[in-house]
Design an enzyme around this catalytic site. Structure first.
Site: not given
Length: 833
Positions: A523, A526, A544, A641
């Protein structure tokens, strides 16, 4: 005429005063009917008739006087309800009797022998105890505290009255609508060293552990020493545990609910749940089988809570490999502990194993206990009887059979000593010595590297080099030793753990991801991309990778490293390490094969993978994870979030909350903060946070409510459009259907008809309660978990926030990162008022 009126008024006042004064007692001349109540002297408790939940049947019960919801703490006729309102509670032949149908049918009675049938009264004390006493001698003939139901209040005892053969124990209600004797009981187990245990029928499902000298070891320590106290008695007269309060204004209660969970509540204008047990997998009795240790804090590369005690190995290695520890552990093959040179290995911070296989000698100290155990070949382990007594650990417990239900705590527990042979003992001593030496060397190197780093940073700043987004702005690499994928570290207690946060060499990550191949890309967001990787030892990871051109992600990256490494919960994603070299900054996570929740629930081809049972389990798991962040972790953490793309799913669809880059740490007693930097995702942000920058635990509750409705409906809140609807968004549409009594229509079609409608409707109602416009109207996460597990009547939700057709933010935006999908618009920053 005036004198007559005055006399009548005086007589009336006198009669009213007499009636009022007698209302804390029932006498042969004063009974109460259905609809009437009696209060304790100081108006702390009330006794009267009630109907539980949705039932119309009538019972006699006791509740706190000031509680408008009448949370029942004791029931007289729990298994013998009255079907109408003809009930009368009176003194009859000296006993307290509940009767119906014009007092012709006796439903319940205290049923004790009395010498004089006219010399007794029943009185409600300020402790909540209903007592039947002789009026002249004040002798207690019968008391409600000897006949507990599902609730423990201050000064009630749990245990055994050995003189009167009375068993003080809690038993659950059958359901919220039926206080009849249920299937769960909470009572003392006097086999071996005494301890409290929770049973489902005859099966033990949780135990508190034994008394440490100050408290029961398996019950979290509560810092209420100024307002409460605990006692433990074990003598020829009784075996009991009790807690009391030093101020009668303090309201605390423990409830054994219908699902077999003990819940602790305190009163602050309403009942607030502050603890429950069993709560996590390691709480359940025998979760890892015999001769094992259940450690819920195993983190890093070891994703299994079960470990064998020193000198033991898995009974069934194949099941152990598949993360099933129920078969437990056995002595290592060829090991004998009845030869020369054997000794003991200490396992720290344990709820020590079940004490029903122990021998007890309270006269011995710990050293004498060791010698006693070593002299007996059948003795497998030992520990102190009282770990927290004055003057240190005292008493001796020796174990002589399979050791069941040990578990690890972080800051509490007892030292437990397990017998091993000479070879095993030498191995543990060697590992301990090597570990100590390695620790000294590593600390010295870290200190040296830290000094060099400070000097380097000083000269770098002096030369005015641009370093805002370079490695020096987050100088973790300079103070850590780079590690490759040989990450297992053996500690003295036999467990394998990661260091604080392993550093991965960049070459290792490049090789694991095939040079960040697009085929391995999971994936993009931003702050960068996420890749699947495989280390040399076969371990799968998720990487990540922070974009080198991203100026907005440095703080979030730093925040996530420092924060998530300290979090340990089965419903939070596990971070395995990081890599920081030159412009590259990466986080390495456990790989979760089912990716993120949004990849399943929002796609018709995938949503059928989640039936209602799995969806409810996911809701439960997310709720437990948030509760841990808000209440049980070392810090109080607001995620900020929470959304579907930040909930990852493992191989068994167990949910794990991820992405802590925007999380905020609160102080222990801090409940709210204000920020000028508002971050989060459009559609999930609470109104007070989005508009005013106000952060609190209720901000996450709002996001959870949105997520909960999305899981139920299979639709995104931010992209839900319905023609001719009063609202274009999911929350508004659910609210409209709720008001029309049609909310079941919004349930995901992929579920078909295979779901319990009442359970789904209750979850929709809880979701609406979580998205209330005013933060004060939203429940806490502990209350959410309570509501999920109980079918009592829920509060009615008010109109939720953000249900208009348009929501406008004057703000910059970007796409937030997430494993598995490109997400909704994320608000990166705007100024709160």
């Amino acid at each position: 005429m005036c004198r007559v009126i005055w006399f009548l008024k005086t007589l009336l006042v006198s009669q009213l005063f007499h009636f009022s004064a007698s209302m804390n007692a029932i006498t042969p001349n004063n009974s109460i009917k259905d609809g009437e109540v009696i209060d304790s002297t100081e108006k702390i408790f009330t006794l009267g008739f009630f109907s539980p939940g949705k039932s119309t049947k009538r019972y006699v019960g006791i509740w706190y006087y000031q509680d408008p919801d009448k949370a029942i703490v004791w029931v007289a006729n729990r298994d013998d309800p009255i079907n109408d309102r003809s009930g009368v509670l009176s003194i009859n032949n000296g006993n307290l009797v509940l009767s119906e149908k014009n007092q012709t049918v006796i439903v319940w009675s205290t049923n004790v022998s009395v010498t004089s049938t006219s010399n007794t009264k029943a009185q409600l004390l300020d402790t909540g105890n209903l007592v039947l006493v002789e009026r002249d001698t004040k002798k207690t003939l019968w008391q409600g505290f000897d006949h507990l139901t599902n609730t423990l209040i201050p000064f009630m005892k749990l245990g055994l009255d050995r003189q009167r053969s009375v068993n003080w124990s809690l038993t659950s209600w059958k359901s919220p609508d039926d206080p009849g004797t249920g299937n769960y009981s909470y009572r003392f187990d006097s086999t071996g060293f005494p301890q409290l245990s929770l049973y489902r029928g005859p099966d033990k499902i949780w135990r508190t552990g034994s008394w440490t000298g100050q408290r029961l070891i398996g019950i979290p320590e509560i810092q209420w020493s100024k307002i409460s106290f605990s006692t433990f008695e074990d003598n020829e007269d009784e075996l009991s545990s009790m807690y009391g309060v030093t101020n009668s204004s303090v309201r605390i209660r423990l409830v054994l609910n219908e699902s077999g969970v003990t819940q602790r509540f305190s009163w602050d204008k309403r009942w607030i749940q502050f603890a429950s047990a069993p709560m996590e997998q390691c709480d359940y009795y025998g979760n890892c089988g015999a001769n094992s240790n259940c450690n819920p804090y195993n983190v890093g590369y070891v994703d299994f809570e079960c470990t064998c005690l020193p000198g033991y190995e898995p009974e069934n290695p194949q099941s152990w490999f598949y993360r099933d520890g129920s078969d437990g552990c056995r002595r290592k093959q060829g090991m004998s502990t009845c030869q020369k040179g054997e000794g003991f290995v200490k396992v720290a911070r344990l709820k020590v194993p079940d004490t029903n296989v122990t021998h007890v000698d309270l006269s011995l100290g710990l050293k004498e206990c060791e010698r006693k155990c070593l002299s007996n070949c059948s003795c497998l382990a030992y520990t102190s009887a009282y770990a927290e007594s004055e003057g240190g650990a005292t008493g001796c417990l020796t174990y002589h059979g399979n050791m069941m239900d040990a578990r690890t705590y972080t800051n509490t527990g007892q030292d437990f000593y397990v017998r091993v042979n000479a070879t095993e003992l030498a191995l543990y001593k060697k590992n301990g010595s090597l570990l100590a030496k390695k620790t000294i060397v590593i600390l010295s190197l870290v200190a040296l590297l830290f000094t060099i780093t400070l000097m380097f940073s000083f000269f770098r700043r002096k030369k005015k080099r641009k370093a805002k987004y370079r490695t020096s702005s987050f100088n973790l690499a300079a103070s850590s030793t780079y590690l490759d994928d040989s990450f297992d570290i053996q500690e003295q207690d036999g467990n394998t753990r990661d260091p604080d946060l392993p550093m991965f060499d960049l070459r290792t990550i490049v090789a694991a991801t095939d040079n960040f191949s697009t085929d391995n890309k999971l994936g993009e967001g931003g702050f960068g991309s996420v890749y699947k990787g495989r280390l040399h030892n076969g371990k799968e990871i998720a990487v990540k990778r922070l974009s080198k051109y991203s100026g907005q992600g440095i703080e979030e990256f730093k925040n996530e490293i420092l924060l998530i490494a300290k979090l340990q919960h089965r419903n939070l994603v596990r971070i395995l390490g990081c890599s920081i070299e030159a412009e590259e900054k990466m986080l390495i996570y456990e790989y979760l094969p089912n990716r993120s929740l949004d990849c399943i629930i929002f796609y018709e081809t995938q949503s059928s993978l989640l039936d209602w049972g799995k969806r409810l389990d996911i809701i439960w798991g997310i709720a437990r994870g948030i509760l841990y962040l808000h209440q049980d972790s070392r810090f109080r953490i607001i995620h900020r979030d929470l959304k579907a793309s930040n909930v990852l799913l493992d191989a068994t669809m167990n949910p794990k909350i991820s992405d802590f880059g925007m999380a905020r740490i609160f102080g222990g007693d801090q409940i709210e903060a204000n920020t000028n930097r508002v971050v989060g995702t459009y559609g999930y942000m609470s109104p007070e946070y989005a508009m005013q920058g106000l952060i609190s635990v209720k901000s996450d509750v709002y996001s959870f409510g949105i997520l909960m409705l999305e899981i139920i409906t299979g639709r995104k809140n931010s992209k839900f459009l319905v023609e001719d609807s009063a609202s274009s968004y999911l929350v508004g549409h659910v609210w409209n259907l709720w008001n029309e009594g049609k909310s079941i229509e919004i349930v995901d079609k992929a579920l078909g008809e295979s779901y319990p409608a009442d359970e789904v409707l209750r979850c929709i109602q809880i979701g609406l309660l979580c998205v209330q416009e005013q933060a004060i109207d939203r429940p806490t996460m502990s209350a959410v978990i309570f509501m999920l597990g109980n079918v009592n009547g829920l509060p009615s939700p008010k109109q939720p926030a953000f249900i208009g057709n348009k929501i406008s933010f004057v703000a910059g935006s970007s796409t937030s990162e997430g494993v598995g999908s490109v997400n909704e618009v994320t608000i990166s920053m705007f100024q709160g008022r």
